[in-house]
Design an enzyme around this catalytic site. Structure first.
Site, PDB file in Angstrom:
ATOM      1  N   GLU A 322       3.703  42.824  14.909  1.00  0.00           N
ATOM      2  CA  GLU A 322       4.406  41.639  15.061  1.00  0.00           C
ATOM      3  C   GLU A 322       3.385  40.817  14.445  1.00  0.00           C
ATOM      4  OE1 GLU A 322       5.180  38.688  18.599  1.00  0.00           O
ATOM      5  OE2 GLU A 322       2.622  38.541  18.485  1.00  0.00           O
ATOM      6  N   HIS A 351       7.039  68.224  24.418  1.00  0.00           N
ATOM      7  CA  HIS A 351       7.870  67.856  25.145  1.00  0.00           C
ATOM      8  C   HIS A 351       9.113  66.863  25.169  1.00  0.00           C
ATOM      9  CE1 HIS A 351       6.171  71.392  26.518  1.00  0.00           C
ATOM     10  NE2 HIS A 351       4.574  70.761  26.521  1.00  0.00           N
ATOM     11  N   LYS A 455      13.216  32.806  19.622  1.00  0.00           N
ATOM     12  CA  LYS A 455      13.126  31.911  20.733  1.00  0.00           C
ATOM     13  C   LYS A 455      14.126  30.926  20.463  1.00  0.00           C
ATOM     14  CE  LYS A 455       8.762  32.701  22.280  1.00  0.00           C
ATOM     15  NZ  LYS A 455       7.543  31.932  21.959  1.00  0.00           N
TER      16      LYS A 455
HETATM   17  O1  LIG Z   1       0.827  33.488  25.697  1.00  0.00           O
HETATM   18  P1  LIG Z   1       2.618  32.613  25.709  1.00  0.00           P
HETATM   19  O2  LIG Z   1       2.651  31.365  24.339  1.00  0.00           O
HETATM   20  O3  LIG Z   1       3.203  32.669  26.655  1.00  0.00           O
HETATM   21  O4  LIG Z   1       3.418  33.836  24.425  1.00  0.00           O
HETATM   22  C1  LIG Z   1       3.734  34.817  24.701  1.00  0.00           C
HETATM   23  C2  LIG Z   1       3.612  35.510  23.384  1.00  0.00           C
HETATM   24  O5  LIG Z   1       5.216  35.214  23.055  1.00  0.00           O
HETATM   25  C3  LIG Z   1       4.666  35.345  21.333  1.00  0.00           C
HETATM   26  O6  LIG Z   1       4.414  34.275  20.494  1.00  0.00           O
HETATM   27  C4  LIG Z   1       5.754  35.317  20.538  1.00  0.00           C
HETATM   28  O7  LIG Z   1       6.322  36.484  21.175  1.00  0.00           O
HETATM   29  C5  LIG Z   1       3.689  36.383  21.238  1.00  0.00           C
HETATM   30  O8  LIG Z   1       2.709  36.023  20.155  1.00  0.00           O
HETATM   31  C6  LIG Z   1       2.703  35.657  22.493  1.00  0.00           C
HETATM   32  O9  LIG Z   1       1.408  36.236  22.457  1.00  0.00           O
END
Ligand SMILES: O=P(O)(O)OC[C@H]1O[C@](O)(CO)[C@@H](O)[C@@H]1O
Length: 528
Positions: A322, A351, A455
């Site tokens: 990330e 394995h 998202k």
């Molecule tokens: O803590 P939040 O804001 O729920 O985000 C969870 C995760 O989602 C992200 O923003 C994107 O995957 C991560 O960087 C983060 O750790």
């Protein structure tokens, strides 16, 4: 290279941290002096960038944020006295809260003690707590932790079913920096409903760990939750293990977080040294740069030879991928950076896929994590003069050797034991290596624009679902997919509409599909 020269190379490059008892061996990465010399100016810049970052520079320019996870283990380094105080106070508040939970001074309304924890969070709000629980939780922890880290209804049911009547004595941690991520929100709503079903007062058993003022924070405040702990703007999710995100669950389980923070601090001190050969994080960054040609051309296979470190590779997968997986560099140039990370544990993986590592496509380098102490106490012999631990050690050394003989590079990190000090140090080591590597390849390691795009796309699908349901509910007769797409004003999204409807149908959500299921165009779809 002959044995003598190799032994010399091993000794030349071996890094040892006395306080932590940690070794780093990069001698089996086949870089040469020319590469090292050519990279020195880049490292000078990386060290300077890191010094600025630690002083409070806006090191995450896209989000206009400071990057301060290093201050968590050395609050005196925070750029203002207010921040220092906030870090110190939060830790004290966490410890005071946990102490009261452990003594029963804070207890659930219908039981004398909390016995279990459900930790709800995803990504950085789950992976650190999961890794640390697996690595460090005592065999019989003060509270037993369970994780909900997805929006999978069956996964949620499994946890709730396992807990059964123990929900009455289960503390819920809802962890979300933004306080608006859908997965933890859904997990929270599902768990709330389960509490309500058992006539339990969720608020009296719930704790929020989130940014002050977030949606989650407001809900927790309005509903009068048991406690709220702050997540700071200047700590990214994937580097949040030593903030309240990781500290609250760890302290509650009885893990010595002061030692974990100390391990992080000692490693930070060691990785702040602006000399390539004397800085273990820089040695990792050099090795990664060499291996992947500064473009991530080779994958990082992480193989801890210790069961309790199983989740380290998963934890690193988020931290590295990330952070480094970026389309644009800091100048806006398209670079498609990143390093792929995978792995589970040795010798188990020997394995599974080590066959390919030894003989197949040479598109990786291995990082062995070696733990010197086999177990607490003495071992029996499984054959004359040999213990199970000797086998494990032999498998590691043998695999390293076999890979080397086939021109496969490897790094070995060696720690004396898995304990809070060394786990804190490992986390800090990789956090700094990622930061330095990001400077070498000129990217922002602290944002995640790609995840935001995903998202948004998911939210669009749910909007489309609402439109499709509205169309079906208005219609008296069955419609074809094409007709539904037209009426929903989404002709371009016919495939997504088909997939949405198939999912609703499979879950008895009021959608009938008639026709040949293997031939979507033949389907007649109605509500009901
Ligand atoms: O803590 P939040 O804001 O729920 O985000 C969870 C995760 O989602 C992200 O923003 C994107 O995957 C991560 O960087 C983060 O750790």
């Amino acid at each position: 290279m002959d044995a003598k020269a190799l032994w010399q190379r091993y000794q030349n490059w071996l890094y040892f941290h006395e306080g932590l008892g940690l070794y780093l061996d990069v001698s089996r990465m086949s870089f040469d002096d020319t590469l090292v010399e050519s990279l020195r100016p880049k490292f000078d810049k990386a060290f300077a960038d890191m010094a600025e970052l630690e002083k409070g520079a806006i090191a995450n320019p896209d989000e206009g944020r400071m990057v301060g996870h290093y201050w968590l283990r050395n609050p005196d380094l925070a750029p203002t006295p207010e921040l220092t105080q906030e870090i110190v106070q939060t830790l004290e508040q966490i410890e005071a809260f946990a102490e009261k939970v452990h003594t029963g001074a804070i207890h659930p309304p219908q039981a004398s003690r909390f016995t279990d924890i459900i930790s709800i969070g995803i990504g950085g709000s789950a992976l650190g707590p999961q890794f640390v629980a697996e690595a460090l939780a005592p065999d019989f922890p003060a509270l037993t932790i369970h994780f909900i880290d997805n929006s999978d209804p069956a996964g949620i049911d499994r946890i709730l079913t396992h807990l059964g009547d123990n929900l009455v004595s289960t503390l819920v941690l809802v962890i979300s920096k933004s306080g608006g991520t859908p997965e933890p929100r859904n997990g929270m709503i599902e768990v709330k409903a389960a509490y309500a079903k058992q006539n339990l007062d969720f608020a009296k058993q719930a704790v929020a760990i989130t940014s002050v003022g977030s949606n989650l924070d407001q809900v927790a405040q309005t509903e009068g939750w048991l406690a709220r702990f702050p997540m700071y703007d200047w700590v990214g999710g994937r580097t949040s293990e030593m903030s309240a995100v990781g500290l609250v669950p760890a302290v509650l389980q009885g893990i010595d977080v002061r030692a974990m923070l100390q391990g992080g601090k000692e490693m930070d001190d060691a990785t702040r040294v602006p000399e390539l050969e004397n800085n273990p994080a820089a040695l990792l960054a050099l090795s990664w740069y060499f291996s992947g040609n500064g473009k991530g051309e080779k994958d990082m296979v992480v193989l801890p030879y210790k069961d309790s470190l199983l989740l380290f590779s998963r934890y690193l997968q988020q931290l590295v991928m990330e952070s480094l997986g970026k389309e644009k560099d800091l100048n806006g140039k398209t670079v498609y950076q990143g390093i792929a990370v995978y792995g589970n544990k040795g010798s188990t993986d020997q394995h599974a896929y080590v066959q390919q590592l030894r003989e197949g496509v040479p598109n990786f380098f291995v990082t062995f994590i070696e733990v010197l102490e086999d177990r607490q106490g003495k071992s029996i012999e499984v054959q004359p003069g040999v213990t199970s631990g000797d086998f494990l050690s032999g498998f590691l050394l043998g695999t390293r050797q076999a890979l080397y003989e086939n021109q496969r590079d490897s790094i070995t990190v060696t720690i004396p034991q898995v304990n809070p000090l060394t786990v804190g140090a490992l986390i800090a080591l990789y956090e700094r290596a990622v930061g330095l590597y990001a400077s070498l390849v000129n990217i922002n390691a602290y944002h995640q624009p790609g995840v935001e795009a995903g998202k948004k796309a998911a939210a669009d699908i749910l909007d489309l679902q609402s439109k499709v349901i509205a169309v079906l509910q208005k219609e008296k007769t069955a419609l074809s997919l094409e007709q539904i797409a037209q009426k929903a004003g989404a002709a371009q999204q016919i495939e997504a509409i088909y997939q949405i409807l198939r999912h609703l149908h499979a879950n008895q959500r009021g959608v009938n599909l008639k026709g040949d299921l293997g031939n979507p165009a033949s389907l007649k779809i109605s509500a009901g």
